[in-house]
Design a protein around this motif. Structure first.
Motif, PDB file in Angstrom:
ATOM      1  N   LEU A  34       0.826  -1.211   0.000  1.00 36.00           N
ATOM      2  CA  LEU A  34       0.000   0.000   0.000  1.00 36.00           C
ATOM      3  C   LEU A  34       0.861   1.261   0.000  1.00 36.00           C
ATOM      4  CD1 LEU A  34      -2.776  -1.072   2.547  1.00 36.00           C
ATOM      5  CD2 LEU A  34      -2.927  -1.011   0.049  1.00 36.00           C
ATOM      6  N   VAL A  35       1.941   1.258   0.792  1.00 38.64           N
ATOM      7  CA  VAL A  35       2.840   2.413   0.815  1.00 38.64           C
ATOM      8  C   VAL A  35       3.474   2.620  -0.553  1.00 38.64           C
ATOM      9  CG1 VAL A  35       4.977   3.329   1.806  1.00 38.64           C
ATOM     10  CG2 VAL A  35       3.280   2.260   3.293  1.00 38.64           C
ATOM     11  N   ALA A  36       3.881   1.513  -1.196  1.00 38.90           N
ATOM     12  CA  ALA A  36       4.499   1.611  -2.517  1.00 38.90           C
ATOM     13  C   ALA A  36       3.522   2.155  -3.559  1.00 38.90           C
ATOM     14  CB  ALA A  36       5.008   0.234  -2.954  1.00 38.90           C
ATOM     15  N   VAL A  42      -0.380   6.015   7.658  1.00 41.40           N
ATOM     16  CA  VAL A  42      -1.429   5.773   8.658  1.00 41.40           C
ATOM     17  C   VAL A  42      -2.693   5.229   7.990  1.00 41.40           C
ATOM     18  CG1 VAL A  42      -2.926   6.834  10.384  1.00 41.40           C
ATOM     19  CG2 VAL A  42      -0.527   7.503  10.251  1.00 41.40           C
ATOM     20  N   VAL A  43      -3.067   5.786   6.834  1.00 42.96           N
ATOM     21  CA  VAL A  43      -4.237   5.286   6.098  1.00 42.96           C
ATOM     22  C   VAL A  43      -4.003   3.841   5.669  1.00 42.96           C
ATOM     23  CG1 VAL A  43      -5.667   5.583   4.040  1.00 42.96           C
ATOM     24  CG2 VAL A  43      -4.847   7.590   5.294  1.00 42.96           C
ATOM     25  N   ALA A  44      -2.790   3.546   5.197  1.00 48.85           N
ATOM     26  CA  ALA A  44      -2.451   2.184   4.783  1.00 48.85           C
ATOM     27  C   ALA A  44      -2.553   1.225   5.968  1.00 48.85           C
ATOM     28  CB  ALA A  44      -1.041   2.152   4.198  1.00 48.85           C
ATOM     29  N   ASN A  45      -2.066   1.646   7.124  1.00 49.24           N
ATOM     30  CA  ASN A  45      -2.077   0.788   8.303  1.00 49.24           C
ATOM     31  C   ASN A  45      -3.494   0.501   8.771  1.00 49.24           C
ATOM     32  OD1 ASN A  45      -0.774  -0.581  10.566  1.00 49.24           O
ATOM     33  ND2 ASN A  45      -1.470   1.143  11.797  1.00 49.24           N
ATOM     34  N   ILE A  46      -4.326   1.540   8.848  1.00 44.37           N
ATOM     35  CA  ILE A  46      -5.701   1.364   9.315  1.00 44.37           C
ATOM     36  C   ILE A  46      -6.504   0.519   8.331  1.00 44.37           C
ATOM     37  CG2 ILE A  46      -7.876   2.574   9.746  1.00 44.37           C
ATOM     38  CD1 ILE A  46      -6.250   4.876  10.921  1.00 44.37           C
ATOM     39  N   SER A  47      -6.411   0.825   7.048  1.00 49.91           N
ATOM     40  CA  SER A  47      -7.157   0.072   6.036  1.00 49.91           C
ATOM     41  C   SER A  47      -6.707  -1.383   5.999  1.00 49.91           C
ATOM     42  CB  SER A  47      -6.972   0.724   4.661  1.00 49.91           C
ATOM     43  OG  SER A  47      -7.366   2.085   4.675  1.00 49.91           O
ATOM     44  N   ASN A  48      -5.412  -1.596   6.130  1.00 50.79           N
ATOM     45  CA  ASN A  48      -4.867  -2.946   6.148  1.00 50.79           C
ATOM     46  C   ASN A  48      -5.381  -3.718   7.356  1.00 50.79           C
ATOM     47  OD1 ASN A  48      -2.841  -5.128   5.606  1.00 50.79           O
ATOM     48  ND2 ASN A  48      -1.965  -4.347   7.500  1.00 50.79           N
ATOM     49  N   VAL A 208     -10.074   6.101   6.214  1.00 51.89           N
ATOM     50  CA  VAL A 208     -10.051   4.709   5.771  1.00 51.89           C
ATOM     51  C   VAL A 208     -10.315   4.676   4.272  1.00 51.89           C
ATOM     52  CG1 VAL A 208     -11.074   2.411   6.017  1.00 51.89           C
ATOM     53  CG2 VAL A 208     -10.943   3.936   8.004  1.00 51.89           C
ATOM     54  N   ASP A 209      -9.548   3.868   3.539  1.00 50.10           N
ATOM     55  CA  ASP A 209      -9.830   3.639   2.122  1.00 50.10           C
ATOM     56  C   ASP A 209     -10.586   2.317   2.024  1.00 50.10           C
ATOM     57  OD1 ASP A 209      -9.570   2.709  -0.645  1.00 50.10           O
ATOM     58  OD2 ASP A 209      -8.244   4.435  -0.895  1.00 50.10           O
ATOM     59  N   TRP A 210     -11.901   2.399   1.795  1.00 50.70           N
ATOM     60  CA  TRP A 210     -12.733   1.195   1.855  1.00 50.70           C
ATOM     61  C   TRP A 210     -12.541   0.280   0.655  1.00 50.70           C
ATOM     62  CZ3 TRP A 210     -14.440  -0.278   6.306  1.00 50.70           C
ATOM     63  CH2 TRP A 210     -14.652   0.682   7.304  1.00 50.70           C
ATOM     64  N   TRP A 211     -12.059   0.801  -0.464  1.00 48.15           N
ATOM     65  CA  TRP A 211     -11.725  -0.092  -1.583  1.00 48.15           C
ATOM     66  C   TRP A 211     -10.547  -0.987  -1.213  1.00 48.15           C
ATOM     67  CZ3 TRP A 211     -14.918  -1.362  -5.124  1.00 48.15           C
ATOM     68  CH2 TRP A 211     -15.849  -0.435  -5.626  1.00 48.15           C
TER      69      TRP A 211
END
Length: 256
Positions: A34-36, A42-48, A208-211
């Motif tokens: 996600l970071v790449a 933080v968004v990547a961590n929460i969504s993950n 949060v990125d719900w996709w």
């Protein structure tokens, strides 16, 4: 998000679900992916975190035979996982995003070290357990699970490795049964943090990125079932090598 990105996120979810079931540290696949792809850490961590919850459920289902007779132990330890997850998630939401960028690099390094030393850790804990019987672990195990829950609620990568080492040292049981316990407790941590993150999102306190959540959830669901059925046949050396490479890429991306 284009089609190639979606495929990459789904594939990372499958890999993470399988790895979490077998050894733990699946977030070292999804989070760097996600970071790449350009998601804020933080968004990547929460969504993950939210997306990996179904993988924990299917992984626990796959290990249902090993979970028989462990309801009392898991009920007691789940309270520690729940409390730790709440503390860790609140720390993630309360600290500045800039702090996460720094802290997560250190956590990834710790996670990679744990992945590499896991075989020696297991041998050490087996030697410690030799000739002794531990049925419940006592207060020390509860506190250890609580601290692991704090770690998991904040970031999560390699919390499974921390748990399997802790359970192996403190309990006298078969490693496959301990692995089943690990799957349930990490699912409690991820599920608790996911509920808290979702509530904060509803109140505009978290992004949060719900996709991403949907793709990782679909992938981790498949991965959890695969990990429970055939993941044990994958050479541990191969899994560790992949995790280490992906983790190092994540560190480079975050530092850049």
């Amino acid at each position: 998000m284009d089609l190639l990105d979606a495929v990459a996120v789904f594939a990372a979810g499958v890999a993470a679900g399988g790895i979490n079931t077998v050894v733990g540290s699946g977030s070292l696949i999804t989070f760097p992916t996600l970071v790449a792809l350009g998601y804020p850490p933080v968004v990547a961590n929460i969504s993950n975190n939210i997306g990996l919850v179904p993988g924990g459920v299917t992984g626990a289902y796959g290990y249902r035979r090993e979970l028989k007779g462990q309801r009392g132990l898991l009920t007691r330890l789940a309270t520690a996982s729940f409390a730790g997850a709440v503390i860790g998630a609140l720390l993630l939401l309360g600290l500045p995003p800039e702090a996460f960028d720094v802290i997560v690099v250190a956590l990834i390094i710790i996670a990679l070290v744990l992945v590499v030393v896991q075989p020696r850790l297991q041998k050490w804990m087996l030697r410690r357990r030799e000739g002794e019987h531990r049925s419940h672990g006592g207060p020390a195990l509860w506190v250890g699970v609580l601290l692991t829950g704090v770690y998991g609620g904040y970031f999560g990568a390699a919390q499974g490795i921390l748990l399997i080492a802790l359970l192996g040292i403190m309990l006298d049981d078969d490693l496959q049964r301990l692995n089943a316990d690990k799957i349930v407790l990490t699912a409690v941590v991820n599920g608790t943090a996911a509920i808290l993150f979702t509530l904060m999102w509803l109140f505009g306190r978290a992004e949060v990125d719900w996709w991403v959540v949907l793709l990782i959830a679909a992938g981790s669901t498949c991965g959890g079932l695969i990990g429970a059925s055939v993941g044990r046949r994958i050479p541990p050396v191969v899994l560790r090598a992949v995790i280490v490479v992906v983790g190092l890429v994540a560190i480079v991306n975050l530092l850049a």
